[in-house]
Motif scaffolding. Sequence first.
Motif, PDB file in Angstrom:
ATOM      1  N   CYS A  87      -1.668  -1.435   3.032  1.00  0.00           N
ATOM      2  CA  CYS A  87      -3.072  -1.737   2.545  1.00  0.00           C
ATOM      3  C   CYS A  87      -3.914  -1.621   3.635  1.00  0.00           C
ATOM      4  N   LEU A  90      -6.735   0.754   3.581  1.00  0.00           N
ATOM      5  CA  LEU A  90      -7.910   0.691   2.429  1.00  0.00           C
ATOM      6  C   LEU A  90      -9.182   0.266   3.215  1.00  0.00           C
ATOM      7  N   VAL A 102      -7.354   4.130  -4.768  1.00  0.00           N
ATOM      8  CA  VAL A 102      -6.679   3.102  -4.116  1.00  0.00           C
ATOM      9  C   VAL A 102      -4.934   3.586  -3.806  1.00  0.00           C
ATOM     10  N   MET A 106      -2.882   4.066  -0.542  1.00  0.00           N
ATOM     11  CA  MET A 106      -1.628   3.194   0.040  1.00  0.00           C
ATOM     12  C   MET A 106      -0.479   4.028   0.130  1.00  0.00           C
ATOM     13  N   THR A 109      -0.385   5.487   3.544  1.00  0.00           N
ATOM     14  CA  THR A 109       0.033   4.682   4.516  1.00  0.00           C
ATOM     15  C   THR A 109       1.701   4.476   4.712  1.00  0.00           C
ATOM     16  N   SER A 150      -7.248   1.438  11.070  1.00  0.00           N
ATOM     17  CA  SER A 150      -5.742   0.950  10.637  1.00  0.00           C
ATOM     18  C   SER A 150      -5.277   0.421  11.776  1.00  0.00           C
ATOM     19  N   LEU A 231      -4.618 -10.142   6.760  1.00  0.00           N
ATOM     20  CA  LEU A 231      -3.914  -9.244   6.410  1.00  0.00           C
ATOM     21  C   LEU A 231      -2.922  -8.872   7.560  1.00  0.00           C
TER      22      LEU A 231
END
Length: 340
Positions: A87, A90, A102, A106, A109, A150, A231
């Motif tokens: 995530c 995102l 989305v 994902m 990633t 990220s 997160l």
Amino acid sequence: MRASLPSSTPKAGPATGRWRALLASPLWRWVGGGLMAAVALLIVWLLVRQGMRVDWPAVWQSLKDLPPATLALSALLAWASHLAYGCFDLFGRHAVRHGLSVPRTMAVTLIAYPFTLNLGSLIGGVSVRYRLYSRQGLSVGQIAQVVVISIVTNWVGYFLLACVVFWNWAPQLPEGWHLSGQQLRWLGVLLAAVSALYLLLCLWRGGRPLTVRGRSLPLPTWRMALAQLLLSSLNWSLMGAAVWALAQGRAPYAAALATVLLGAVAGLLSRIPAGLGVLEAVGTAVLSAYLPVSQALAVVLAFRALYYLAPLLPAALALLATELLWRRRAPAADTSQNGF
């Protein structure tokens, strides 16, 4: 005109020019590469010397003694951590506002992350992401911004957890790590301050991008930055939980989490791909305060197999599948453009 410049304006003198020429010269690149190679060889030599002291038959027996339920629980936690990391891009999608959905974001990633773990950030974090994103229409600038966001997401949670762990508990460190418990506490406070400053920066900018040396970096709102922090903390916590599950509760969770936190930084500083051997040395030192050395090393080896190696095969297959799919589509696109 030059005469109108203030007298305090710095001028590039002959010495500055010589330094720039030296840094750009092939000789400097050879010297820098040689120094990095020497450091890597020293680390490898230390790891080999330490490995020669290990009772490998006992380690193998400890690996075989791990119950299947324990392995399954640790694998579940490891895959949950991968999903949380999936995530991270995102946040870049939200800030850059590129057009990928989305699920597609994902997927990129999740494919890139195992390559990052096993081959280093340059290959996984940059090369694989660039290939996957560029083929879906993102520009180099957009990809760079997504990758930077990220990376920031990954470390803001790390810094916070490091403060919590090191302030409340002092791990047993490997030989040669001359850090006291008090030094670790203040190091944790310093790291947490970086996360706090990031939140304040996002609050101050109010979602407006930050421009540094002519380059614009999108910044999230403070609410989105807080979500990044939470997160990321969840991701690192799940990694620690996977180690704790393999230790079967005989080592405290703080020790398991410290294994992951210290191992990540040690591997990053050593510049050895995947921190191979470094994570094992750090984890054995930390966990051996509660487990026999052979069992502590078995826990870390099992964690590497479940967290690093197991996801690499599906990621490689997914990358291969996307390559084959794009190669099939390319001739069809060329044919349609030529009017056939």
